[in-house]
Design an enzyme around this catalytic site. Sequence first.
Site, mmCIF file in Angstrom:
data_model
loop_
_atom_site.group_PDB
_atom_site.id
_atom_site.type_symbol
_atom_site.label_atom_id
_atom_site.label_comp_id
_atom_site.label_asym_id
_atom_site.label_seq_id
_atom_site.Cartn_x
_atom_site.Cartn_y
_atom_site.Cartn_z
ATOM 1 N N GLU A 1 -1.227 75.296 33.837
ATOM 2 C CA GLU A 1 -1.859 74.143 34.497
ATOM 3 C C GLU A 1 -3.077 73.804 33.652
ATOM 4 O OE1 GLU A 1 -0.654 72.481 36.835
ATOM 5 O OE2 GLU A 1 0.644 73.768 38.018
ATOM 6 N N GLY B 1 -4.781 76.913 26.695
ATOM 7 C CA GLY B 1 -3.348 77.014 27.010
ATOM 8 C C GLY B 1 -2.514 77.196 25.742
ATOM 9 N N CYS C 1 -9.421 69.448 38.109
ATOM 10 C CA CYS C 1 -8.370 69.141 37.124
ATOM 11 C C CYS C 1 -7.725 67.803 37.435
ATOM 12 C CB CYS C 1 -7.331 70.251 37.111
ATOM 13 S SG CYS C 1 -6.721 70.690 38.741
ATOM 14 N N GLY D 1 -6.554 76.199 33.034
ATOM 15 C CA GLY D 1 -7.742 75.986 32.226
ATOM 16 C C GLY D 1 -7.506 74.848 31.257
ATOM 17 N N SER D 2 -8.218 74.867 30.155
ATOM 18 C CA SER D 2 -8.148 73.758 29.208
ATOM 19 C C SER D 2 -6.838 73.790 28.408
ATOM 20 C CB SER D 2 -9.330 73.829 28.255
ATOM 21 O OG SER D 2 -9.259 75.038 27.525
ATOM 22 N N THR D 3 -6.483 72.641 27.877
ATOM 23 C CA THR D 3 -5.275 72.556 27.051
ATOM 24 C C THR D 3 -5.444 73.425 25.802
ATOM 25 O OG1 THR D 3 -4.754 70.374 27.920
ATOM 26 C CG2 THR D 3 -3.763 70.937 25.806
HETATM 27 P P1 NAD Z 1 -11.088 77.300 29.686
HETATM 28 O O1 NAD Z 1 -9.772 77.000 29.085
HETATM 29 O O2 NAD Z 1 -12.284 77.293 28.817
HETATM 30 O O3 NAD Z 1 -11.058 78.741 30.362
HETATM 31 C C1 NAD Z 1 -10.090 79.090 31.344
HETATM 32 C C2 NAD Z 1 -9.851 80.583 31.300
HETATM 33 O O4 NAD Z 1 -9.171 80.934 30.107
HETATM 34 C C3 NAD Z 1 -11.114 81.428 31.322
HETATM 35 O O5 NAD Z 1 -10.883 82.544 32.149
HETATM 36 C C4 NAD Z 1 -11.274 81.835 29.872
HETATM 37 O O6 NAD Z 1 -12.015 83.033 29.704
HETATM 38 C C5 NAD Z 1 -9.835 82.018 29.465
HETATM 39 N N1 NAD Z 1 -9.530 81.882 28.046
HETATM 40 C C6 NAD Z 1 -10.071 81.021 27.160
HETATM 41 N N2 NAD Z 1 -9.498 81.178 25.947
HETATM 42 C C7 NAD Z 1 -8.558 82.143 26.088
HETATM 43 C C8 NAD Z 1 -7.609 82.728 25.196
HETATM 44 N N3 NAD Z 1 -7.563 82.385 23.919
HETATM 45 N N4 NAD Z 1 -6.779 83.668 25.693
HETATM 46 C C9 NAD Z 1 -6.841 84.031 26.996
HETATM 47 N N5 NAD Z 1 -7.725 83.523 27.865
HETATM 48 C C10 NAD Z 1 -8.576 82.588 27.422
HETATM 49 O O7 NAD Z 1 -11.218 76.270 30.908
HETATM 50 P P2 NAD Z 1 -12.463 76.020 31.863
HETATM 51 O O8 NAD Z 1 -13.540 75.334 31.065
HETATM 52 O O9 NAD Z 1 -12.788 77.260 32.618
HETATM 53 O O10 NAD Z 1 -11.826 74.986 32.910
HETATM 54 C C11 NAD Z 1 -11.848 73.619 32.735
HETATM 55 C C12 NAD Z 1 -10.519 73.095 32.266
HETATM 56 O O11 NAD Z 1 -9.484 73.577 33.098
HETATM 57 C C13 NAD Z 1 -10.408 71.583 32.328
HETATM 58 O O12 NAD Z 1 -9.751 71.096 31.181
HETATM 59 C C14 NAD Z 1 -9.546 71.323 33.549
HETATM 60 O O13 NAD Z 1 -8.862 70.091 33.547
HETATM 61 C C15 NAD Z 1 -8.650 72.498 33.518
HETATM 62 N N6 NAD Z 1 -8.106 72.783 34.841
HETATM 63 C C16 NAD Z 1 -6.794 72.525 35.082
HETATM 64 C C17 NAD Z 1 -6.259 72.750 36.344
HETATM 65 C C18 NAD Z 1 -4.815 72.450 36.647
HETATM 66 O O14 NAD Z 1 -4.337 72.841 37.696
HETATM 67 N N7 NAD Z 1 -4.107 71.807 35.763
HETATM 68 C C19 NAD Z 1 -7.084 73.244 37.360
HETATM 69 C C20 NAD Z 1 -8.425 73.497 37.075
HETATM 70 C C21 NAD Z 1 -8.920 73.269 35.802
#
Ligand code: NAD
Length: 470
Positions: free
Chosen positions: A244, A227, A278, A222-224
């Site tokens: 990731e 993360g 991503c 997900g997002s940095t």
């Molecule tokens: P996001 O970070 O908003 O959410 C991802 C997941 O994390 C969701 O299930 C969300 O509910 C959960 N989440 C959010 N905050 C949390 C916390 N504090 N504790 C636990 N869980 C939490 O990301 P998104 O908007 O769904 O995805 C887009 C982002 O993901 C982009 O930045 C993209 O580059 C990245 N991404 C990276 C990869 C990779 O392999 N590096 C792959 C796909 C997407």
Amino acid sequence: METYDALLASITPAEGAAGREILDPATGKVVGIAPVHTLSDLEAAVAAAQAAQPGWAAAGHEARSKALLAAADAIERNAEELATLLSREQGKPLNGPNARFEVGACAAWLRAAATTPLEPETVVDDGETRATLHYRPIGVVGAIGPWNWPMMITVWQIAPALRMGNTVVVKPSGMTPLSVLALATVLNEELPADVLHVVSAGRDVGARLAEHPAIGKVMFTGSTAAGRAIIRSSADTVKRLTLELGGNDAGIVLPDADPAAIAEGLFWGAFINTGQTCAALKRLYVHEEIYEDVCAALAEYARNVPMGVGLDEANLLGPLQNRSQYEIVDRLVQAAKDSGARVLLGGDPDPDAAGHFYPTTLVADIDNDNPLVAEEQFGPALPIIKYATVDEAVAKANALDVGLGASVWSTDPAAAREVAARLEAGTVWINSHGAVDPRIPFGGHKQSGYGLEFGTEGLKHLGVPQVING
Ligand code: NAD
């Protein structure tokens, strides 16, 4: 599961249970009802996964691989139903590198996880000392994923985890829970009870999963920003993490490249999944000698790629998955326009469109510090930046604090590899961008995360290393 309706019914909450409407991003119509799980549902899922884990670990690699291969067959039996639901919930078209492709990748990654060898390594065996390195199950793994490739990324997280003898609790994105619930329903046709659970809930439940004492490792994509939050949540119990995170991948076109020959590859490197990927190409650096030719070839290719409702077989690009992502793309393109950058294509969304459609957009004559370059757009808008020297292009490509992927485009592979070695990115592709392969490790540099997925390295990251000395 025989039909799409049966698959959807199997994941719909029971009468009276909490539910939430999920809307189709292309039409605004209801796709289905997602369960709303709570912290106590999470506790129950973790407890069940914990109870099932010793038996799953004891089953051994061969039995687990067999179950994963059967699960891959189950995906293929239900491929069209899964792809339809994925298309309706995520928005991606059935065709092109989209919904059917994603479901196919789920089966491929399951098979790869099942068949990748992982033997104990003899580290020293010199007659006096004998040390071997083994990878033991961790326990229960938490898998938290995004909404862009919801099924495939869930499989990337759970397939190696299961293969290595762990059980898994998945927390999908609140934007795309139905796809992940349906995927798990199909996988659970073949997996033993309780080795795979899905908790369909919000960030509070995700945060609890990341701090839960019974969770040994979190696989997070997900997002940095999220993360970082997960690193904090997991600190008290010193969990293992694979992160990731976001990217803002640069592509560098060297002066000897052939614009007409690379236009298609550049386009799909940037616009795969309508840019919501991503490791998509998000900033394109082109040498000044061929700048106009590359811009023209790319615009020519891009203007002929159809965008629309995913279930229409003709379309290859879809809507943004959600309104907030649409607004990010709109804001960044507006910032580019305000700076005087040249819009080659698109940039003019229809405010009355039913879905979150943002047109395919190419922006030239843009500065490296423009927000459309410096921030991750995660949508169908590509900035094209002119450079004069390779040193300048490399410095600009490396200027950001993320480094997931990158690419170099040239007719001279040796020269391209030399440039590749100077880029701060987890993967650098030559004459392509974003192609992942279940045999090849994948992971980020800088704030794009740490840990590796796929291949033998990916399996090792789902085990606890243990040295037997003697
Ligand atoms: P996001 O970070 O908003 O959410 C991802 C997941 O994390 C969701 O299930 C969300 O509910 C959960 N989440 C959010 N905050 C949390 C916390 N504090 N504790 C636990 N869980 C939490 O990301 P998104 O908007 O769904 O995805 C887009 C982002 O993901 C982009 O930045 C993209 O580059 C990245 N991404 C990276 C990869 C990779 O392999 N590096 C792959 C796909 C997407």
